[in-house]
Design an enzyme around this catalytic site. Structure first.
Site, PDB file in Angstrom:
ATOM      1  N   SER A  61       0.820  -1.209   0.000  1.00 30.59           N
ATOM      2  CA  SER A  61       0.000   0.000   0.000  1.00 30.59           C
ATOM      3  C   SER A  61       0.857   1.262   0.000  1.00 30.59           C
ATOM      4  O   SER A  61       1.707   1.447   0.882  1.00 30.59           O
ATOM      5  CB  SER A  61      -0.903  -0.008   1.239  1.00 30.59           C
ATOM      6  OG  SER A  61      -1.416   1.274   1.520  1.00 30.59           O
ATOM      7  N   GLY A  62       0.595   2.155  -0.947  1.00 26.82           N
ATOM      8  CA  GLY A  62       1.307   3.425  -0.978  1.00 26.82           C
ATOM      9  C   GLY A  62       1.009   4.266   0.249  1.00 26.82           C
ATOM     10  O   GLY A  62       1.919   4.885   0.826  1.00 26.82           O
ATOM     11  N   LEU A  63      -0.266   4.304   0.664  1.00 24.70           N
ATOM     12  CA  LEU A  63      -0.631   5.046   1.867  1.00 24.70           C
ATOM     13  C   LEU A  63       0.093   4.504   3.085  1.00 24.70           C
ATOM     14  O   LEU A  63       0.691   5.259   3.865  1.00 24.70           O
ATOM     15  CB  LEU A  63      -2.149   4.967   2.082  1.00 24.70           C
ATOM     16  CG  LEU A  63      -2.674   5.432   3.447  1.00 24.70           C
ATOM     17  CD1 LEU A  63      -2.377   6.900   3.670  1.00 24.70           C
ATOM     18  CD2 LEU A  63      -4.158   5.142   3.582  1.00 24.70           C
ATOM     19  N   ASP A  73       0.593  10.670   1.963  1.00 28.44           N
ATOM     20  CA  ASP A  73       0.336   9.958   0.714  1.00 28.44           C
ATOM     21  C   ASP A  73       0.050  10.975  -0.383  1.00 28.44           C
ATOM     22  O   ASP A  73      -1.069  11.121  -0.871  1.00 28.44           O
ATOM     23  CB  ASP A  73      -0.839   8.997   0.890  1.00 28.44           C
ATOM     24  CG  ASP A  73      -1.064   8.101  -0.323  1.00 28.44           C
ATOM     25  OD1 ASP A  73      -0.100   7.902  -1.097  1.00 28.44           O
ATOM     26  OD2 ASP A  73      -2.190   7.607  -0.498  1.00 28.44           O
ATOM     27  N   ASP A 100       1.149  -0.901  -5.075  1.00 29.15           N
ATOM     28  CA  ASP A 100       0.458   0.356  -5.346  1.00 29.15           C
ATOM     29  C   ASP A 100       1.497   1.338  -5.896  1.00 29.15           C
ATOM     30  O   ASP A 100       2.271   1.927  -5.145  1.00 29.15           O
ATOM     31  CB  ASP A 100      -0.158   0.872  -4.039  1.00 29.15           C
ATOM     32  CG  ASP A 100      -0.870   2.198  -4.204  1.00 29.15           C
ATOM     33  OD1 ASP A 100      -0.945   2.710  -5.335  1.00 29.15           O
ATOM     34  OD2 ASP A 100      -1.352   2.736  -3.182  1.00 29.15           O
ATOM     35  N   GLU A 129      -2.524   4.243 -11.283  1.00 24.36           N
ATOM     36  CA  GLU A 129      -3.781   4.984 -11.291  1.00 24.36           C
ATOM     37  C   GLU A 129      -3.699   6.150 -12.273  1.00 24.36           C
ATOM     38  O   GLU A 129      -2.619   6.721 -12.498  1.00 24.36           O
ATOM     39  CB  GLU A 129      -4.115   5.482  -9.890  1.00 24.36           C
ATOM     40  CG  GLU A 129      -3.153   6.510  -9.335  1.00 24.36           C
ATOM     41  CD  GLU A 129      -3.473   6.890  -7.901  1.00 24.36           C
ATOM     42  OE1 GLU A 129      -3.781   8.071  -7.665  1.00 24.36           O
ATOM     43  OE2 GLU A 129      -3.400   5.997  -7.021  1.00 24.36           O
ATOM     44  N   LYS A 135       0.326  13.020  -7.054  1.00 23.00           N
ATOM     45  CA  LYS A 135      -1.028  12.618  -6.680  1.00 23.00           C
ATOM     46  C   LYS A 135      -1.306  13.001  -5.234  1.00 23.00           C
ATOM     47  O   LYS A 135      -0.393  13.344  -4.465  1.00 23.00           O
ATOM     48  CB  LYS A 135      -1.217  11.112  -6.892  1.00 23.00           C
ATOM     49  CG  LYS A 135      -0.310  10.173  -6.063  1.00 23.00           C
ATOM     50  CD  LYS A 135      -0.689   9.937  -4.620  1.00 23.00           C
ATOM     51  CE  LYS A 135      -2.035   9.280  -4.401  1.00 23.00           C
ATOM     52  NZ  LYS A 135      -1.957   7.807  -4.460  1.00 23.00           N
ATOM     53  N   ASN A 137      -3.857  11.428  -1.968  1.00 25.45           N
ATOM     54  CA  ASN A 137      -4.683  10.286  -1.587  1.00 25.45           C
ATOM     55  C   ASN A 137      -6.130  10.493  -2.020  1.00 25.45           C
ATOM     56  O   ASN A 137      -6.692  11.586  -1.871  1.00 25.45           O
ATOM     57  CB  ASN A 137      -4.614  10.072  -0.074  1.00 25.45           C
ATOM     58  CG  ASN A 137      -5.379   8.842   0.367  1.00 25.45           C
ATOM     59  OD1 ASN A 137      -6.576   8.880   0.576  1.00 25.45           O
ATOM     60  ND2 ASN A 137      -4.672   7.730   0.496  1.00 25.45           N
TER      61      ASN A 137
END
Length: 312
Positions: A61-63, A73, A100, A129, A135, A137
């Protein structure tokens, strides 16, 4: 003839020796008729725990990785931070890891560099994405700008040309979150399929799964559909099976659970100035040692540091 003798990956889970982790992830996400589940991991410990729990694949997970590093994030953690974290996740588990990759950290060139480095570190797949760099979150703010369809398709093609089938390529659509509606989401899914995506991740911030289920009905499984029910968590899992969702990602729950537990324990220790009362509520050291196979280290020391004693 290829050797298809089984290799143990986790308790009760086997795969043929000639399958790569990407092959295993593709079998779970793209080729299985059963609903699959990926559990979030952000470091080696969370990866090892998820494997022990019985999960067959992981979501880097990037977050959660950003949180573990003390970043937001919002592409504050770099692609090299991400790749280094993924290496620890891969090394701590035998499960396939879908990463991610945000939007690829830039244009097509950044995206293909990221994919190549993830392949080198043992990742099984990457999700990109259709957001703009940098980006933010998906659950912070409103109406995030989306990448131009043709430009994002270029990112997907660049990744596919670079890693071919050595990574599973998941195209993540942010159209519903950005307020562009179902028609735009379906149109983007078609474009990303043409660009070489292996699966479509359709994202939503609604507390209801209605728009996700509507997307699945309209899409008719032209490519496998991956979902992230962080906000619509009350939806019964049978609903995902009903519309032939391929994979559910539990995207941030280990990090959130860890943060809650650490906050609770730190508060108690600070208030009580003693750890006796919290000791029954935390994992014993022996369990940590067992999780990372300290007994194997002792056996290896006997084998390699004192080999002559073993011969007598």
């Amino acid at each position: 003839m290829q050797d298809h003798s089984p290799s143990l990956l986790a308790d009760g889970y086997e795969q043929p020796l000639d399958l790569t982790r990407a092959d295993t992830l593709r079998a779970e996400v793209c080729c299985s008729s059963a609903l699959s589940f990926l559990m979030e991991a952000h470091d080696g410990l969370s990866a090892a725990i998820a494997e022990r729990a019985g999960f067959k694949g992981l979501w880097a997970s990037g977050l959660s990785i950003a949180c573990s590093l003390g970043y937001r994030d919002a592409n504050e953690a770099s692609w090299s931070h991400l790749v280094d974290a993924v290496e620890r996740i891969v090394d701590s588990s035998r499960l396939p890891v879908l990463v991610d990759g945000d939007g690829g950290f830039g244009n097509f060139n950044n995206a293909r560099l990221l994919a190549r480095k993830l392949r080198e570190r043992g990742a099984a797949g990457v999700a990109l994405e259709d957001s703009c760099f940098p980006k933010l979150n998906s659950f912070v703010g409103d109406r995030h700008p989306l990448a131009d369809v043709d430009e994002f398709c270029g990112r997907l093609r660049a990744v596919k040309d670079t890693v071919a089938n050595e990574l599973v390529l998941v195209a993540r659509i942010e159209a519903l979150i950005a307020g562009h509606g179902m028609h735009e989401a379906i149109a983007r899914a078609h474009a990303y399929q043409e660009a070489g995506a292996d699966a479509i991740l359709i994202h939503s911030r609604s507390s209801s799964a209605d728009e996700i289920l509507s997307f699945a009905d309209a899409w008719q499984n032209r490519l496998p559909v991956v979902i992230v029910p962080t906000k619509y968590y009350r939806t019964p899992t049978c609903e995902y099976r009903r519309v032939d969702i391929s994979t559910v990602i539990w995207a941030n729950h280990s990090m959130r659970a860890a943060a809650a537990a650490m906050r609770r324990v730190c508060g108690r220790i600070f208030a009580e100035e003693n750890v006796a009362a919290i000791e029954p509520d935390i994992i014993p050291l022996e369990d940590l040692f067992e999780l990372f196979s300290y007994d194997e280290l002792a056996e290896a020391e006997a084998r390699y540091l004192q080999p002559n004693k073993l011969q007598h």
